[in-house]
Design an enzyme around this catalytic site. Structure first.
Site, PDB file in Angstrom:
ATOM      1  CE1 TYR A 295     -14.349  -3.633   3.925  1.00  0.00           C
ATOM      2  CE2 TYR A 295     -13.347  -1.492   4.232  1.00  0.00           C
ATOM      3  CZ  TYR A 295     -13.691  -2.452   3.587  1.00  0.00           C
ATOM      4  OH  TYR A 295     -13.272  -2.616   2.229  1.00  0.00           O
TER       5      TYR A 295
ATOM      6  CG  HIS B 223      -4.283   2.011  -2.006  1.00  0.00           C
ATOM      7  ND1 HIS B 223      -4.641   2.496  -1.103  1.00  0.00           N
ATOM      8  CD2 HIS B 223      -5.555   1.660  -2.658  1.00  0.00           C
ATOM      9  CE1 HIS B 223      -5.649   2.876  -0.697  1.00  0.00           C
ATOM     10  NE2 HIS B 223      -6.459   2.564  -1.667  1.00  0.00           N
TER      11      HIS B 223
ATOM     12  CD  GLU C  16     -10.320   3.835  -0.742  1.00  0.00           C
ATOM     13  OE1 GLU C  16     -10.838   4.196   0.142  1.00  0.00           O
ATOM     14  OE2 GLU C  16      -9.070   3.438  -0.293  1.00  0.00           O
TER      15      GLU C  16
ATOM     16  CG  ASP D 121      -2.407   0.492   0.912  1.00  0.00           C
ATOM     17  OD1 ASP D 121      -2.308   1.858   0.490  1.00  0.00           O
ATOM     18  OD2 ASP D 121      -3.216  -0.206   0.830  1.00  0.00           O
TER      19      ASP D 121
HETATM   20  C1  ACM Z   1     -10.983  -0.649   0.624  1.00  0.00           C
HETATM   21  O1  ACM Z   1     -11.401  -0.454   1.559  1.00  0.00           O
HETATM   22  N1  ACM Z   1     -10.297   0.420   0.111  1.00  0.00           N
HETATM   23  C2  ACM Z   1     -10.951  -1.648  -0.287  1.00  0.00           C
END
Ligand code: ACM
Ligand code: ZN
Length: 624
Positions: free
Chosen positions: A437, A279, A346, A205
């Protein structure tokens, strides 16, 4: 994962509706004395107990013997101190028999006066039967050293069990914060005990590259380190000129092989994620030629940078495709699992709009926008993976410019991406941020470490991973994701994962008919004791804290307190003193007294303090 805001009020309302519905439902389910998580398909308690006094075992399938023996030694011999001995079938009190009528990881477990008999056709089934057996033993069996003075009794029982989903995943982000190989193995071990079978390893990342790649040594030499920061993520100062990057680490290929072997013994497959094209700030710092125009200087430390500094690979540069080719070849070679996760989430595409190489590629390939440019890149990566016999998984953004031919979609921005992918005939894994999450708050934010939005355990438990109107067989399963922007230590990773991970384990394993929120809560509290024995830093207090709603009613402010789980009584004060059992008990809506500045609340269960002292500043209450 970046900043996102879920509506707290909406989640409280839906929580109440779900809890009411589920309590009505649970009326039909019989209470059970066992505490197994995830709930097995069929449990018959046959009466009496079996006392375990020896560990004379027999394994019919010799190919599984070595792994099972190691598990028995670690999980049974170590805490009980009983001698583990392999014996002929007739002398065994612990039998692992092969039964080809049981498919996949299905198993049966029978405990009676003669001992323990497991049947299954797979190693997974035998391993899961052992996990169930361990949960039938006293909690001290979770200790990692010999425990004296315990009667190792097991209720006589017959269990028929099989998983609902084949994909029961849990993800750990090791980029934002660094977790050692031993910590990763411990995380896998803790998850496997709850029958998770996929470990999704988020290895790269913006804040660090964590896997050895021989073709690009700078990725780990330079890209695995960032400047050290503590405080609130996204509010840090970036690395300063002259400042050293001291924080981080990476896994060598040998480390990774060791973790893969460790996981395999726990029936866990490891899916690596190398997140592209976004990322990728750590990558661009090491190999500036992969950037569109201006590569960033420093690996991100958790400072804001989106749209200011580049963090996406240039989608128009041949160097990028050479990089992808070589990196995924090494990843495919290293990880035996069929699936490789390529990220796709993203991706900031603003620099692609201005980059001559990206623009040139869009023109040449007749791509109408930058979303299609991302899909072009992902499709090329899919072809690379296919050459190595691997299947591509991506976050749901990979739908945006057209889906690669055989892609599997991980639906994280709710379930809509998963629904769209399934409607297009693609396999999906449901991991919506609204339910899965694990980096989000699990209770009253003022007493939790800082993070994004709210995900209570009841929301992990009460949802439907197979939405109406899609082919259910395309839903491979579900997954809990632990992003670690605000998770700086392994102890905190445990805190965020458990007990919510137990709720997700039950979502992944147990059939719908066997789910029962109230009974889950009862079993969860038993597992608190077990986790304490194992020195797991589960969250022991979050579920007991109040859920507050406030609103104006004419001139006065009204406050409602709710409990996530049953039988928690709240005691409160408005006079700034700390409440106890002698304070007022919450029984109905409160009206804030004139000039009061503070509401303080504490929860009690059967007269025993549970949860935290929660303080609300009246002037800061969010009114509905
Ligand atoms: C993510 O939470 N960006 C997959
Ligand atoms: Zn570019």
């Amino acid at each position: 994962m970046k900043v996102k805001s879920l509506s707290k009020n909406a989640s409280v309302v839906s929580l109440c509706i779900c809890m009411t519905l589920l309590s009505l439902l649970s009326f039909h389910l019989e209470a059970s004395a066992h505490n197994i998580i995830p709930q097995p398909n069929k449990v018959v308690e046959t009466g009496g107990t079996y006392r375990l006094e020896r560990l004379n075992f027999f394994v019919q399938d010799s190919s599984r013997k070595a792994c099972l023996t190691e598990m028995l030694r670690l999980k049974l011999q170590t805490p009980t101190g009983l001698l583990l001995r392999e014996v002929p079938k007739e002398q065994a009190n612990l039998l692992f028999l092969t039964d080809t009528s049981l498919l996949g990881d299905a198993y049966t477990l029978q405990v009676d006066a003669n001992g323990i008999e497991v049947r299954s056709s797979s190693y997974g089934g035998q391993f899961y039967a052992l996990q169930t057996l361990l949960q039938l033993l006293p909690p001290q069996v979770k200790s990692n050293h010999k425990v004296g003075d315990v009667e190792w009794t097991i209720p006589c029982i017959k269990i028929d069990d099989a998983p609902r989903f084949g994909w029961r995943g849990v993800m750990l982000d090791v980029s934002r914060h660094w977790f050692t190989k031993d910590e990763v193995m411990r995380f896998i071990d803790e998850a496997a005990e709850y029958k998770f079978n996929i470990f999704h390893w988020h290895l790269t990342d913006d804040q660090g590259w964590r896997v050895q790649i021989d073709s690009f040594p700078l990725l780990t030499e330079k890209g695995s380190k960032r400047a050290f920061r503590v405080g609130d993520w996204w509010s840090y100062d970036s690395q300063q000129p002259g400042e050293e990057a001291t924080y981080g680490g990476y896994y060598t290929k040998n480390d990774i092989r060791e973790v893969i072997a460790y996981a395999a013994k726990r029936n866990v497959s490891i899916m690596p994620e190398v997140d592209v094209p976004g990322h990728s700030q750590a990558t661009l710092v090491c190999y500036p030629e992969l950037a569109c125009m201006n590569a960033p200087k420093y690996v991100n430390v958790g400072n804001k940078f989106y749209g200011i500094e580049e963090n996406s690979l240039c989608a128009g540069s041949p160097a990028t495709y050479d990089f992808l080719e070589k990196v995924y070849a090494e990843i495919a070679e290293l990880f035996p699992f069929d699936y490789v996760h390529v990220g796709g989430d993203e991706c900031y595409k603003g620099f692609w709009e201005k980059c001559p190489k990206c623009q040139q590629t869009m023109k040449a390939e007749k791509l109408s926008d930058v979303n299609e440019l991302q899909s072009y890149l992902i499709r090329r990566v899919e072809r690379m993976l296919h050459q190595h016999g691997k299947k591509l998984v991506g976050w749901d953004e990979i739908l945006e410019g057209g889906l690669a031919d055989d892609a599997t979609v991980m639906s994280w921005r709710g379930t809509k991406g998963g629904i769209a992918a399934a409607k297009a005939g693609h396999p999906v894994i449901m991991t919506p941020n609204t339910h899965c999450y694990l980096d989000l708050y699990q209770g009253e934010p003022s007493v939790e470490p800082n993070t994004y939005s709210m995900l209570r355990i009841s929301s992990c438990y009460n949802w439907s991973p197979v939405p109406e109107g899609i082919d259910a067989s395309l839903v491979l399963g579900i997954q809990g994701n632990l992003w670690t922007e605000s998770v700086p230590t392994f102890r905190h990773a445990e805190y965020m994962t458990w007990p919510r991970g137990w709720a997700l384990a039950e979502m992944a394993w147990s059939s719908n008919e066997n789910k029962d929120w109230m009974d889950f809560v009862r079993r969860m509290e038993c597992h608190f004791t077990r986790a304490r024995q194992a020195d797991i830093n589960y969250s022991s207090h979050s579920v007991y804290n109040p859920i507050l709603s406030a609103w104006k009613d004419g001139a006065s402010t009204r406050i409602e307190l709710k409990s996530e789980i049953p039988d928690v009584d709240f005691y409160y004060t408005f006079d700034n003193t700390n409440p106890d059992l002698h304070s007022l008990r919450y029984t109905q809506l409160l009206s804030v007294p004139k000039n009061a500045t503070r509401l303080k609340v504490r929860g009690y269960r059967n007269g025993k303090l549970v949860g935290d002292l929660v303080e609300y500043e009246i002037s800061k209450l969010k009114l509905q």
